[in-house]
Design a protein around this motif. Structure first.
Motif, PDB file in Angstrom:
ATOM      1  N   THR A   1       0.844  -1.194   0.000  1.00  0.00           N
ATOM      2  CA  THR A   1       0.000   0.000   0.000  1.00  0.00           C
ATOM      3  C   THR A   1       0.883   1.250   0.000  1.00  0.00           C
ATOM      4  OG1 THR A   1      -0.047   0.034   2.399  1.00  0.00           O
ATOM      5  CG2 THR A   1      -1.853  -1.122   1.309  1.00  0.00           C
ATOM      6  N   ASP A   2       0.343   2.324  -0.530  1.00  0.00           N
ATOM      7  CA  ASP A   2       1.045   3.608  -0.541  1.00  0.00           C
ATOM      8  C   ASP A   2       1.399   4.001   0.901  1.00  0.00           C
ATOM      9  OD1 ASP A   2       1.396   6.223  -2.397  1.00  0.00           O
ATOM     10  OD2 ASP A   2       0.771   6.810  -0.374  1.00  0.00           O
ATOM     11  N   TYR A   3       0.495   3.631   1.830  1.00  0.00           N
ATOM     12  CA  TYR A   3       0.714   4.009   3.234  1.00  0.00           C
ATOM     13  C   TYR A   3       2.024   3.409   3.757  1.00  0.00           C
ATOM     14  CZ  TYR A   3       0.440   4.273   8.269  1.00  0.00           C
ATOM     15  OH  TYR A   3       0.752   4.523   9.586  1.00  0.00           O
ATOM     16  N   TYR A   4       2.189   2.077   3.635  1.00  0.00           N
ATOM     17  CA  TYR A   4       3.394   1.450   4.206  1.00  0.00           C
ATOM     18  C   TYR A   4       4.648   1.765   3.400  1.00  0.00           C
ATOM     19  CZ  TYR A   4       0.933  -1.176   7.785  1.00  0.00           C
ATOM     20  OH  TYR A   4       0.228  -1.518   8.905  1.00  0.00           O
ATOM     21  N   ASN A   5       4.497   1.859   2.058  1.00  0.00           N
ATOM     22  CA  ASN A   5       5.690   2.114   1.235  1.00  0.00           C
ATOM     23  C   ASN A   5       6.222   3.539   1.418  1.00  0.00           C
ATOM     24  OD1 ASN A   5       7.271   0.639  -1.064  1.00  0.00           O
ATOM     25  ND2 ASN A   5       7.058   2.751  -1.773  1.00  0.00           N
TER      26      ASN A   5
ATOM     27  N   ARG B   1       9.700  11.405  -2.866  1.00  0.00           N
ATOM     28  CA  ARG B   1       9.070  10.270  -3.567  1.00  0.00           C
ATOM     29  C   ARG B   1       9.629  10.118  -4.979  1.00  0.00           C
ATOM     30  NH1 ARG B   1       2.886   8.831  -2.357  1.00  0.00           N
ATOM     31  NH2 ARG B   1       2.911   8.986  -0.115  1.00  0.00           N
ATOM     32  N   ASP B   2      10.145  11.227  -5.528  1.00  0.00           N
ATOM     33  CA  ASP B   2      10.740  11.180  -6.867  1.00  0.00           C
ATOM     34  C   ASP B   2      11.993  10.313  -6.917  1.00  0.00           C
ATOM     35  OD1 ASP B   2       8.812  12.730  -7.833  1.00  0.00           O
ATOM     36  OD2 ASP B   2      10.003  14.581  -7.975  1.00  0.00           O
ATOM     37  N   MET B   3      12.630  10.110  -5.731  1.00  0.00           N
ATOM     38  CA  MET B   3      13.857   9.319  -5.703  1.00  0.00           C
ATOM     39  C   MET B   3      13.578   7.881  -6.132  1.00  0.00           C
ATOM     40  SD  MET B   3      15.310  10.744  -2.104  1.00  0.00           S
ATOM     41  CE  MET B   3      16.343   9.375  -1.656  1.00  0.00           C
ATOM     42  N   GLN B   4      12.341   7.461  -5.966  1.00  0.00           N
ATOM     43  CA  GLN B   4      12.021   6.071  -6.281  1.00  0.00           C
ATOM     44  C   GLN B   4      10.814   6.027  -7.212  1.00  0.00           C
ATOM     45  OE1 GLN B   4      11.381   4.256  -2.507  1.00  0.00           O
ATOM     46  NE2 GLN B   4      13.506   4.440  -1.902  1.00  0.00           N
TER      47      GLN B   4
ATOM     48  N   LEU C   1      -2.163   1.392  -4.377  1.00  0.00           N
ATOM     49  CA  LEU C   1      -1.375   0.138  -4.400  1.00  0.00           C
ATOM     50  C   LEU C   1      -0.235   0.248  -5.397  1.00  0.00           C
ATOM     51  CD1 LEU C   1      -3.812  -2.926  -4.507  1.00  0.00           C
ATOM     52  CD2 LEU C   1      -2.241  -2.305  -2.662  1.00  0.00           C
ATOM     53  N   LEU C   2       0.934  -0.297  -5.022  1.00  0.00           N
ATOM     54  CA  LEU C   2       2.079  -0.269  -5.932  1.00  0.00           C
ATOM     55  C   LEU C   2       2.986  -1.462  -5.662  1.00  0.00           C
ATOM     56  CD1 LEU C   2       4.760   2.285  -4.716  1.00  0.00           C
ATOM     57  CD2 LEU C   2       2.857   1.571  -3.286  1.00  0.00           C
ATOM     58  N   LEU C   3       3.916  -1.726  -6.609  1.00  0.00           N
ATOM     59  CA  LEU C   3       4.957  -2.728  -6.331  1.00  0.00           C
ATOM     60  C   LEU C   3       5.954  -2.019  -5.423  1.00  0.00           C
ATOM     61  CD1 LEU C   3       5.524  -4.255  -9.895  1.00  0.00           C
ATOM     62  CD2 LEU C   3       4.203  -5.194  -7.994  1.00  0.00           C
ATOM     63  N   ARG C   4       6.271  -2.620  -4.278  1.00  0.00           N
ATOM     64  CA  ARG C   4       7.102  -1.891  -3.306  1.00  0.00           C
ATOM     65  C   ARG C   4       8.434  -1.485  -3.927  1.00  0.00           C
ATOM     66  NH1 ARG C   4       8.684  -6.807   0.914  1.00  0.00           N
ATOM     67  NH2 ARG C   4       9.860  -8.014  -0.585  1.00  0.00           N
ATOM     68  N   THR C   5       8.868  -0.282  -3.607  1.00  0.00           N
ATOM     69  CA  THR C   5      10.091   0.261  -4.194  1.00  0.00           C
ATOM     70  C   THR C   5      11.302  -0.033  -3.322  1.00  0.00           C
ATOM     71  OG1 THR C   5       9.656   2.346  -3.091  1.00  0.00           O
ATOM     72  CG2 THR C   5       8.859   2.138  -5.344  1.00  0.00           C
ATOM     73  N   HIS C   6      11.068  -0.502  -2.121  1.00  0.00           N
ATOM     74  CA  HIS C   6      12.149  -0.893  -1.204  1.00  0.00           C
ATOM     75  C   HIS C   6      11.567  -1.832  -0.148  1.00  0.00           C
ATOM     76  CE1 HIS C   6      11.240   3.129   1.193  1.00  0.00           C
ATOM     77  NE2 HIS C   6      10.163   2.516   0.806  1.00  0.00           N
ATOM     78  N   THR C   7      12.430  -2.423   0.680  1.00  0.00           N
ATOM     79  CA  THR C   7      11.929  -3.330   1.721  1.00  0.00           C
ATOM     80  C   THR C   7      11.598  -2.565   3.011  1.00  0.00           C
ATOM     81  OG1 THR C   7      14.256  -3.887   2.042  1.00  0.00           O
ATOM     82  CG2 THR C   7      12.883  -5.553   0.963  1.00  0.00           C
ATOM     83  N   SER C   8      11.789  -1.234   2.992  1.00  0.00           N
ATOM     84  CA  SER C   8      11.537  -0.450   4.216  1.00  0.00           C
ATOM     85  C   SER C   8      10.099  -0.526   4.746  1.00  0.00           C
ATOM     86  CB  SER C   8      11.948   1.011   3.988  1.00  0.00           C
ATOM     87  OG  SER C   8      13.320   1.066   3.713  1.00  0.00           O
ATOM     88  N   PRO C   9       9.061  -0.751   3.886  1.00  0.00           N
ATOM     89  CA  PRO C   9       7.719  -0.871   4.483  1.00  0.00           C
ATOM     90  C   PRO C   9       7.638  -1.961   5.557  1.00  0.00           C
ATOM     91  CG  PRO C   9       7.660  -1.367   2.105  1.00  0.00           C
ATOM     92  CD  PRO C   9       8.982  -0.750   2.416  1.00  0.00           C
ATOM     93  N   VAL C  10       8.530  -2.956   5.464  1.00  0.00           N
ATOM     94  CA  VAL C  10       8.505  -4.033   6.473  1.00  0.00           C
ATOM     95  C   VAL C  10       8.946  -3.504   7.838  1.00  0.00           C
ATOM     96  CG1 VAL C  10       9.199  -6.420   6.966  1.00  0.00           C
ATOM     97  CG2 VAL C  10       8.928  -5.685   4.621  1.00  0.00           C
ATOM     98  N   GLN C  11       9.716  -2.398   7.836  1.00  0.00           N
ATOM     99  CA  GLN C  11      10.027  -1.709   9.115  1.00  0.00           C
ATOM    100  C   GLN C  11       8.738  -1.318   9.804  1.00  0.00           C
ATOM    101  OE1 GLN C  11      12.424   1.778   9.277  1.00  0.00           O
ATOM    102  NE2 GLN C  11      13.748   1.151   7.579  1.00  0.00           N
ATOM    103  N   ALA C  12       7.913  -0.569   9.031  1.00  0.00           N
ATOM    104  CA  ALA C  12       6.664  -0.041   9.597  1.00  0.00           C
ATOM    105  C   ALA C  12       5.734  -1.170  10.015  1.00  0.00           C
ATOM    106  CB  ALA C  12       5.981   0.858   8.564  1.00  0.00           C
TER     107      ALA C  12
END
Ligand code: FA5
Length: 344
Positions: free
Chosen positions: A136-140, A153-156, A165-176
């Motif tokens: 989700t945009d929220y977690y990413n 957000r332009d960096m990615q 909804l998007l394909l995650r751009t990094h694994t950082s959403p798993v932090q949240a």
């Protein structure tokens, strides 16, 4: 009638002599000895003979029957043996032929490197977690201190599926996600390996789909020096004591302060090549102290808890460790490339 019997015997024996096929032999048997066979037909007519002739003819008839039966049985054995011999010849196995080598596969180089990194962090007390690739945009973004209009957000550049909804751009959403799960109640250490997606243009060090390994340590009194210590142990264990490491100040909205870690390029030994774009260094990870806003959104009180996080690219690490000069080699599945590392 005696002549008739002799003629039948002669005819039958010569047919048996000539036949070369089991089915045809069976047909001959039926034709002469079967219920409607010619010998049987002749024997039926014996009733018309005189009592003196009957035993003589009967004996001859028996001899004829026996001669034909014996000839058929003998021929049957010969033909069966020949058929068996033919079959054995056809199915024979040459045990002296050299065997065909069995191709043995092995884990992909990238899988090996990811497992090596996992083992290293498990050894330092980290748990291994997973998160969804469709995020989700929220977690990413939002839960990582990147609100909708944030310029970072332009960096990615992202692959969106819907607005939310998007394909995650990094694994950082798993932090949240992990912080939410622990609900601000206790400290923890976790790493999360997985695939990520960006609208990057493919080149020697960039791919539009690649892997990352996220790391997060949240507890009371976690300091920047702890982060430096862990990254140093990681780099020395992965690349050896003599490889050069440098930390550069950087910016990530979800960490403050932020750093990026570079390793001296193994392909050119730090002199400059296409892999390091002439700089002698390759960036392998981003890291920093978790931003208070991120801790707070994850349910942790930033006045009590602190933490560090890092996100690394295993492809780049594998390239540096094994001297691979193009990231695209990992995805081409060329066995000539892959099998070089089966023993690595
Ligand atoms: C991030 O993705 C941050 N989420 C990392 C992070 C996590 C920072 C936690 C702070 C705290 P960055 O965009 O720099 O950062 O990517 C991290 C690593 O992924 C890079 O160092 C690099 O090794 C790898 N990487 C980035 N883009 C690509 C790409 N297109 N192809 C291959 N590897 C890439």
């Amino acid at each position: 009638m005696q002549e008739q019997l002799k003629a039948i015997q002669q005819e039958a024996l010569s047919k048996v002599e000539e036949v070369n096929d089991l089915k045809e032999l069976q047909a001959i048997k039926v034709a002469y000895l079967g219920k409607k066979g010619s010998l049987t037909q002749v024997l039926r007519g014996m009733g018309k003979l005189s009592p003196e002739e009957r035993p003589v003819v009967g004996e001859i008839a028996n001899q004829v029957r026996e001669a034909i039966t014996t000839a058929i049985e003998e021929k049957n054995t010969i033909l069966e043996n020949a058929a068996l011999e033919k079959q054995l010849q056809a199915e024979s196995i040459d045990v002296t032929l050299p065997g065909r080598p069995v191709k043995v596969g092995g884990p992909h180089l990238l899988t090996k490197v990811i497992e090596e990194i996992e083992d290293l962090f498990i050894g330092m007390g980290y748990e291994v977690r997973e998160g969804p690739e469709v995020e989700t945009d929220y977690y990413n973004f939002e839960a990582l201190n990147l609100p909708k209009d944030h310029p970072a957000r332009d960096m990615q550049d992202s692959f969106y599926i819907t607005n939310e909804l998007l394909l995650r751009t990094h694994t950082s959403p798993v932090q949240a996600r992990t912080m939410k799960e622990y609900n601000g109640e206790k400290g923890f250490k976790m790493i999360c390996p997985g695939k990520v997606y960006r609208r990057d243009t493919d080149d020697a060090t960039h791919s539009h789909q690649f892997t990352q390994i996220e790391g997060l340590y949240v507890d009371k009194d976690v300091k920047m020096s702890d982060l430096k210590g862990v990254l140093n142990v990681f780099a020395k264990r992965m690349f050896g004591e003599d490889r050069k490491i440098r930390l550069r100040p950087s910016f990530f909205p979800f960490t403050e302060p932020s750093v990026e870690m570079d390793i001296s390029c193994k392909v050119c030994d730090g002199h400059g090549c296409n892999v390091c774009k002439g700089t002698g260094w390759i960036e392998i990870l981003g890291a920093g102290m978790v931003h208070p806003n991120v801790l707070e959104m994850g349910g942790y009180d930033p006045n009590v808890y602190s933490g560090f996080a890092f996100g690394m690219g295993p492809e780049r690490i594998a390239m540096l460790k094994y001297g691979v000069n193009d990231i695209r080699q990992f995805y081409l599945n060329d066995s000539r490339f892959l099998k070089q590392f089966h023993q690595a």
